[in-house]
Scaffold this active site. Structure first.
Site, PDB file in Angstrom:
ATOM      1  N   ASP A 212      21.874 -14.393 124.000  1.00  0.00           N
ATOM      2  CA  ASP A 212      23.067 -14.558 123.178  1.00  0.00           C
ATOM      3  C   ASP A 212      22.559 -14.823 121.768  1.00  0.00           C
ATOM      4  OD1 ASP A 212      22.341 -17.305 123.393  1.00  0.00           O
ATOM      5  OD2 ASP A 212      23.879 -17.680 124.895  1.00  0.00           O
TER       6      ASP A 212
ATOM      7  N   GLU B 205      11.896 -23.140 132.659  1.00  0.00           N
ATOM      8  CA  GLU B 205      11.658 -24.047 131.525  1.00  0.00           C
ATOM      9  C   GLU B 205      10.576 -25.087 131.824  1.00  0.00           C
ATOM     10  OE1 GLU B 205      15.547 -25.425 130.363  1.00  0.00           O
ATOM     11  OE2 GLU B 205      16.254 -23.388 130.046  1.00  0.00           O
TER      12      GLU B 205
HETATM   13  O1  G3I Z   1      31.562 -28.339 136.522  1.00  0.00           O
HETATM   14  C1  G3I Z   1      31.763 -29.446 135.632  1.00  0.00           C
HETATM   15  C2  G3I Z   1      33.220 -29.830 135.590  1.00  0.00           C
HETATM   16  O2  G3I Z   1      33.636 -30.290 136.859  1.00  0.00           O
HETATM   17  C3  G3I Z   1      33.416 -30.918 134.531  1.00  0.00           C
HETATM   18  O3  G3I Z   1      34.780 -31.199 134.395  1.00  0.00           O
HETATM   19  C4  G3I Z   1      32.879 -30.428 133.185  1.00  0.00           C
HETATM   20  C5  G3I Z   1      32.977 -31.525 132.114  1.00  0.00           C
HETATM   21  O4  G3I Z   1      31.987 -31.374 131.133  1.00  0.00           O
HETATM   22  O5  G3I Z   1      31.526 -30.097 133.333  1.00  0.00           O
HETATM   23  C6  G3I Z   1      31.308 -29.046 134.261  1.00  0.00           C
HETATM   24  O6  G3I Z   1      29.948 -28.779 134.322  1.00  0.00           O
HETATM   25  C7  G3I Z   1      29.401 -28.096 133.225  1.00  0.00           C
HETATM   26  C8  G3I Z   1      28.722 -26.838 133.765  1.00  0.00           C
HETATM   27  O7  G3I Z   1      28.071 -26.157 132.713  1.00  0.00           O
HETATM   28  C9  G3I Z   1      29.708 -25.880 134.413  1.00  0.00           C
HETATM   29  O8  G3I Z   1      30.626 -25.432 133.474  1.00  0.00           O
HETATM   30  C10 G3I Z   1      28.394 -28.972 132.551  1.00  0.00           C
HETATM   31  O9  G3I Z   1      29.063 -30.060 131.923  1.00  0.00           O
HETATM   32  C11 G3I Z   1      27.635 -28.185 131.505  1.00  0.00           C
HETATM   33  O10 G3I Z   1      26.573 -28.970 130.996  1.00  0.00           O
HETATM   34  C12 G3I Z   1      27.040 -26.937 132.143  1.00  0.00           C
HETATM   35  O11 G3I Z   1      26.394 -26.211 131.134  1.00  0.00           O
HETATM   36  C13 G3I Z   1      25.552 -25.187 131.573  1.00  0.00           C
HETATM   37  C14 G3I Z   1      24.126 -25.471 131.134  1.00  0.00           C
HETATM   38  O12 G3I Z   1      23.292 -24.392 131.488  1.00  0.00           O
HETATM   39  C15 G3I Z   1      23.582 -26.739 131.773  1.00  0.00           C
HETATM   40  O13 G3I Z   1      22.282 -26.951 131.360  1.00  0.00           O
HETATM   41  C16 G3I Z   1      26.036 -23.902 130.956  1.00  0.00           C
HETATM   42  O14 G3I Z   1      27.311 -23.536 131.494  1.00  0.00           O
HETATM   43  C17 G3I Z   1      25.032 -22.773 131.226  1.00  0.00           C
HETATM   44  O15 G3I Z   1      25.381 -21.640 130.447  1.00  0.00           O
HETATM   45  C18 G3I Z   1      23.643 -23.226 130.806  1.00  0.00           C
HETATM   46  O16 G3I Z   1      22.738 -22.212 131.113  1.00  0.00           O
HETATM   47  C19 G3I Z   1      21.373 -22.463 130.744  1.00  0.00           C
HETATM   48  C20 G3I Z   1      20.502 -21.754 131.771  1.00  0.00           C
HETATM   49  O17 G3I Z   1      20.824 -22.193 133.056  1.00  0.00           O
HETATM   50  C21 G3I Z   1      19.026 -21.988 131.478  1.00  0.00           C
HETATM   51  N1  G3I Z   1      18.704 -21.607 130.122  1.00  0.00           N
HETATM   52  C22 G3I Z   1      19.543 -22.212 129.087  1.00  0.00           C
HETATM   53  C23 G3I Z   1      21.014 -21.924 129.357  1.00  0.00           C
HETATM   54  C24 G3I Z   1      21.883 -22.500 128.249  1.00  0.00           C
HETATM   55  O18 G3I Z   1      21.801 -23.895 128.207  1.00  0.00           O
END
Ligand code: G3I
Length: 472
Positions: free
Chosen positions: A270, A163
């Site tokens: 997706d 990105e």
């Molecule tokens: O692990 C913590 C947990 O301890 C906490 O309790 C919880 C509370 O919100 O958060 C957890 O972390 C989350 C993490 O995913 C793991 O589940 C984060 O909040 C959340 O923001 C994070 O989101 C991820 C996101 O990237 C972050 O930017 C998504 O799962 C993941 O699917 C997404 O993937 C991205 C790719 O890497 C890049 N392209 C876009 C794609 C979608 O956003």
């Protein structure tokens, strides 16, 4: 450079040892989806058919089963990102990342490494560290050489830079761009190449699926890097799409990058819609998934398609876009959706969505059982295995207090179970429903699981009966 975790030979041996055991050993009534998995169809095209996996969700047997049986490639959804791997400078945490790499090796899958240099999910010690140019290059070098070096021979593809662009095709502001200028991208690629000269290195972004200002920026950068001899092997088009809005220029866009000699991968597809999703939206979504696959299959240089999650309950979409979701090929109950069947068909599976079965057992014969059973060896190691069983009541009447009996292969002992009470006497096994799943309505199914010990390879059980009636 850090040493790899294991040799390629060990990896192949692990695959050979486990591949035959990871098969779905449906005793009866295995779903069509499991007869010709997507990964087998994709293999015929030489295509990586991938899925993003959250390591901690591998404890969920149905999640792990789909990830293992349907896909020949996996991507860490989060556990290989900078904040997961190196939350503090010099303190590396490999637990989540290793777990998925081990899973992939056990199931004969490729691993697509996501991601090394990204402005997001970047710990504040990097983004707010106040590093000078040379210091930040050193920080990047430590992270890239340690991470890529650790998985040298285990992870063959890397999203090196993620990105990097704004929507207008200019470079995104980030600590890397601010401190090092656009040269940080070439530098990161060189560092990754140094750490594993055999790995294939990608730049990945979203909203670059069709031909537009942003993908033009990516195209300019890719052309320039290739002209400079920078080790860039491909581009990733993430493809977080909206139902009904697959860009019409997607195939042409894939083609123009392939014409540069680059591999193109659909890295994170997706296709979201408003929830709850209407039947019409799910049908349109199926058409959209088909369009994405057809665009990739039409271009020689398109090496793979990865879906961004195993099933709808674990998708990132509802958290980020409230009221949107249902974006993946498997639904809230881990059942394949029309989108799954569209992918299946696009890959030449020749099967269409069977839809709901209006009358699962219209004319039962004497001896025709009252149940279907799927018995799946989900995971297996030395002398242990995890098994997932789904039993379906195919009879006309509800079964109150269900009891499933069968014969376990000799030498196998069930050690602990979940979602059912399981007992074993010799090779005879009895599983009984628990309070919340003890009744099976006509057509209903339930799943339970257990761990067992074996003498080298988990076998196939026989003689399933539900409350005394043999299963069909
Ligand atoms: O692990 C913590 C947990 O301890 C906490 O309790 C919880 C509370 O919100 O958060 C957890 O972390 C989350 C993490 O995913 C793991 O589940 C984060 O909040 C959340 O923001 C994070 O989101 C991820 C996101 O990237 C972050 O930017 C998504 O799962 C993941 O699917 C997404 O993937 C991205 C790719 O890497 C890049 N392209 C876009 C794609 C979608 O956003």
């Amino acid at each position: 450079m850090a040493a790899g975790r294991r040799t390629v030979a060990a990896r192949v041996a692990a695959f050979l040892a486990v591949a035959s055991l990871a098969l779905v050993t449906g005793a009866a009534g295995a779903a069509q989806a499991e007869e010709t998995p997507l990964r087998d169809l994709a293999d015929r095209h030489g295509l990586r058919m991938g899925v993003a996996v959250s390591s901690h969700l591998l404890d969920n047997a149905r999640y792990a089963d789909i990830a293992a049986t349907q896909y020949n490639s996996v991507t860490h959804e989060n556990s290989l990102k900078w904040e997961s791997v190196q939350p503090q400078r010099g303190q590396f945490n490999w637990s989540g990342a290793d777990r998925l790499v081990d899973f992939a090796q056990a199931n004969g899958q490729d691993v697509y490494g996501h991601t090394l240099v990204w402005h997001s999910q970047l710990p504040s010690w990097v983004s707010n560290g106040g590093f000078s140019g040379p210091e930040l290059e050193q920080v990047m070098e430590e992270h890239i050489s340690t991470t890529v070096g650790r998985y040298r021979g285990d992870i063959d593809y890397w999203d090196v830079v993620n990105e990097a662009f704004n929507e207008d095709g200019s470079f995104r502001d980030s600590v890397f761009h601010r401190t090092l200028g656009e040269g940080y991208i070439a530098t990161a690629l060189e560092m990754a190449h140094e750490a594993d000269p055999n790995a294939r290195l990608f730049i990945n972004d979203y909203n670059v699926e069709g031909i537009n200002a942003k993908s033009d920026g990516l195209y300019r950068l890719a052309s320039s890097l290739l002209a400079q001899g920078v080790p860039l092997h491909g581009v990733g088009l993430q493809s977080h799409l909206i139902v009904g809005q697959v860009p019409s220029s997607m195939q042409a866009n894939i083609q123009r990058f392939a014409d540069l000699g680059l591999e193109v991968v659909i890295t994170e597809v997706d296709i979201r819609t408003s929830t709850p999703a209407s039947q019409q939206a799910l049908q349109q979504q199926a058409n959209d998934y088909r369009t994405v696959f057809e665009a990739c299959l039409a271009v020689d240089g398109c090496g793979g398609v990865t879906v961004w999650g195993v099933a709808d309950p674990h998708s990132w979409i509802p958290d980020t876009f409230p009221g949107q979701g249902a974006a993946l090929p498997y639904d809230d109950n881990y059942q394949p959706k029309p989108a799954y069947w569209a992918m299946h068909e696009a890959l030449g599976g020749g099967q269409t969505d069977p839809g709901p079965d209006p009358d699962p057992d219209p004319d039962p014969e004497p001896g025709d059982g009252s149940c279907d059973v799927d018995y799946t060896v989900v995971n297996q190691w030395g002398q242990g295995a995890v098994v997932d069983v789904t039993v379906r009541n195919t009879g006309d009447a509800a079964v109150n207090g269900w009891r499933l009996t069968w014969t376990q292969p000799s030498g196998e002992r069930i050690t602990n179970a979940w979602n059912a009470t399981v007992s074993q006497s010799g090779s005879s096994v009895t599983a009984e429903g628990v309070s919340w799943n003890g009744t099976l309505a006509p057509g209903a199914s339930t799943s339970f699981g257990f761990q067992l010990t074996h003498t080298g390879q988990a076998g196939t059980p026989s003689g399933f009966s539900l409350n005394g009636a043999a299963c069909g």
